[in-house]
Enzyme design. Structure first.
Site: not given
Ligand code: GLN
Length: 547
Positions: A391, A415, A517, A519
């Protein structure tokens, strides 16, 4: 089918409460019990009810509450749902995690619609009815034999009272053979006295009794074996039969807990109380194989995880667990070194990454520590060290490549730098006019097409995958051609919106950044293939270094 009172109830309910202190591991005990019940043939789901006022944990800083776990359907949930999925190999959803905030939100929305027909809306019955409705929601799908409901917080907390009252009502409505309460408690060991102490448990059971709940089973966290006189004492003073006083001794790994609970017969006691007979002989073979591999590695590697919340490992729970799963699969122990990205501004620390066999740059938000993450990516790229970016980690890889390979020295994400002339990572179109922060990111599972012949395709061994997301920014496709010409390719793309999901450098031994993601989908029995490959590549790299 689902009926109350004298009628048939097919789904059985287990409520898990906690006493004495928080952090006793209710999530692990619930997941372990779920695993054991699954192992004798029952279909099980686990849900968590949290007493805080946030509608979901999505707006919480990871330092407050650890990682935010995202489900396929895009719910931002408590990290215990990660344990449920990893232990049971099931998929959870929004229904598996409900907070006080959500309950009140639902009740107030109903009140605004006039659903309460002019009644005064009160904690009892309206809030407790709403809680119970949510308790039963998964059971009503008819998909599960058993639902385990973990109640967050501690018995006696003001904020858990409506949940505890709802458990009392639910047990009454469902009937004793259809619903039981397990109370998880702590037996502190006083070194000077050389004794395990039962008083805090007695008090916490008393608090439950005041709320009208007699626990059926006590699970006692302890650092020492519980002698039989202490078991007897607990049994006598807490009205729990002695067989149902369960020892939960500290374990080497959380994955030992199902076997420890089985030794204590927790599964059999639960089944007896629920009047259930096992559907088959316990099958924990794969689980035991996993533990065997985990505990007997033939190799070992060191992997740096670079992030800004590293002081609290719970902030990266799923990443840590994914390494455990991958290490069992590869029989290669992974020593995770948590590296604070803020420290990496300093040259010396950056050089310390040279001792690592792999570098993972973690997900995250905001400016703090960003330059350290970008430096870590550059270090891995230039030195041919296996790199995995997740990410924000993938976004850092894109920024680093833009700055140092494409020569866009001011490349950045909007960002961190909204006015950058080279916004290689930019806000997604859908995000541009949003003002609310809660539940508005790109969340949940989306499909991703993998490029033929890419590392990504080799790793997954398929042409389309589905992975979970939680982000607002994305790779800016205006730059894609320049990146690909310079050697960083988009090997995974969302087919519906053409969003870049995976960036890789084919000329590097292992350099993979993913916008999603992975994970969140790694489980004990199905380790995530990218983590597995990353560990294998780290080992290869370590061996070439040694030669
Ligand atoms: N902050 C980045 C974004 O919103 C990355 C988010 C993340 O790492 N989960 O896009």
């Amino acid at each position: 089918m689902f009926f109350f009172g004298v009628m048939e109830v097919q789904t059985k309910y287990i409520f898990v409460t906690g006493g004495v202190t928080s952090s006793l591991g209710k999530g692990i005990i619930s997941a372990s019990l779920g695993k054991l019940l699954q192992a004798v043939g029952f279909s099980v789901s686990i849900q968590k009810f949290d007493p805080y006022i946030n509608v979901d944990p999505g707006t919480l800083n990871p330092y407050e509450h650890g990682e935010c776990f995202v489900t396929d359907d895009g719910a931002e949930t408590d990290l215990d749902l990660g344990h449920y999925e990893r232990f049971l190999d099931i998929r959870t959803s929004q229904s598996n995690n409900v907070t006080t905030g959500r309950i009140y939100f639902n009740v107030i929305s109903k009140e605004r619609k006039g659903n309460y027909l002019g009644k005064t809306v009160q904690v009892i019955p309206h809030i407790t009815d709403e809680i119970k409705e949510n308790f039963y929601q998964l059971g009503k799908t008819g998909q599960y034999d058993i639902i385990i409901t973990e109640i967050g917080g501690c018995v006696g907390d003001i904020e858990s009272l409506p949940f505890i009252e709802s458990v009392r009502q639910a047990r009454w409505e469902l009937g004793a053979n259809n619903a039981i309460v397990i109370h998880l408690t702590l037996l502190p060991y006083l070194k000077k006295a050389g004794e395990l102490k039962t008083k805090p448990t007695q008090h916490s059971v008393k608090t439950l009794l005041e709320a009208g709940i007699q626990p059926d089973i006590l699970v006692c966290r302890t650092e020492q074996r519980i002698p039989s006189d202490i078991r007897k004492k607990l049994s006598l003073f807490c009205n729990v039969d002695i067989k149902s006083v369960i020892e939960a001794i500290d374990a080497d790994t959380i994955y030992d807990v199902p076997l420890l609970m089985r030794k204590e017969n927790l599964d059999q006691i639960v089944l007896d109380k629920l009047r259930l007979t096992p559907k088959r002989k316990t099958d924990l073979d794969e689980w035991k194989d996993f533990l065997g591999h985990l505990k007997n590695p033939t190799d070992e590697v060191s992997i740096a995880v670079v992030g800004k919340y590293v002081e609290l490992p719970d902030a990266y729970k799923s990443i840590a667990e994914s390494f455990v799963h991958a290490s069992a699969r590869t029989e290669c122990k992974v020593n995770v070194q948590w590296v604070s990205s803020e420290d990496l501004d300093n040259d010396k620390l950056l050089r310390s990454l040279a001792n690592m066999d792999g570098i993972l740059v973690a997900p995250g938000f905001g400016e703090r520590g960003i330059e350290g993450k970008i430096s870590a990516v550059g270090f891995a790229r230039r030195n041919q060290i296996p790199f995995f970016g997740i990410c924000l980690g993938m976004q850092c890889a894109v920024i680093e490549f833009g700055r140092n390979v494409l020569g866009l020295t001011d490349a950045h994400s909007t960002e961190m730098r909204p006015d950058t002339p080279n916004p290689v990572i930019d806000l997604m179109k859908e995000q541009q006019n949003l003002t609310d922060k809660g539940g508005t990111m790109r969340l949940g599972a989306y499909p991703c097409d993998l490029k033929k012949g890419s590392m990504a395709e080799q790793i997954y061994n398929t042409s389309q995958i589905k992975e979970r997301h939680r982000h607002r920014y994305e790779f800016n496709n205006l730059y894609l051609k320049a990146y690909e010409q310079a050697g960083m390719i988009a090997s995974g793309v969302n087919p519906e919106q053409n969003l870049v999901e995976i960036m890789e450098i084919p000329s590097h031994p292992f350099f993979v950044g993913v916008q999603y993601h992975p994970e969140l989908k790694s489980t004990v029995l199905r380790p995530h293939p990218i983590f597995v490959r990353f560990v294998q590549k780290a080992l290869e790299y370590k061996k070439t270094k040694q030669n």
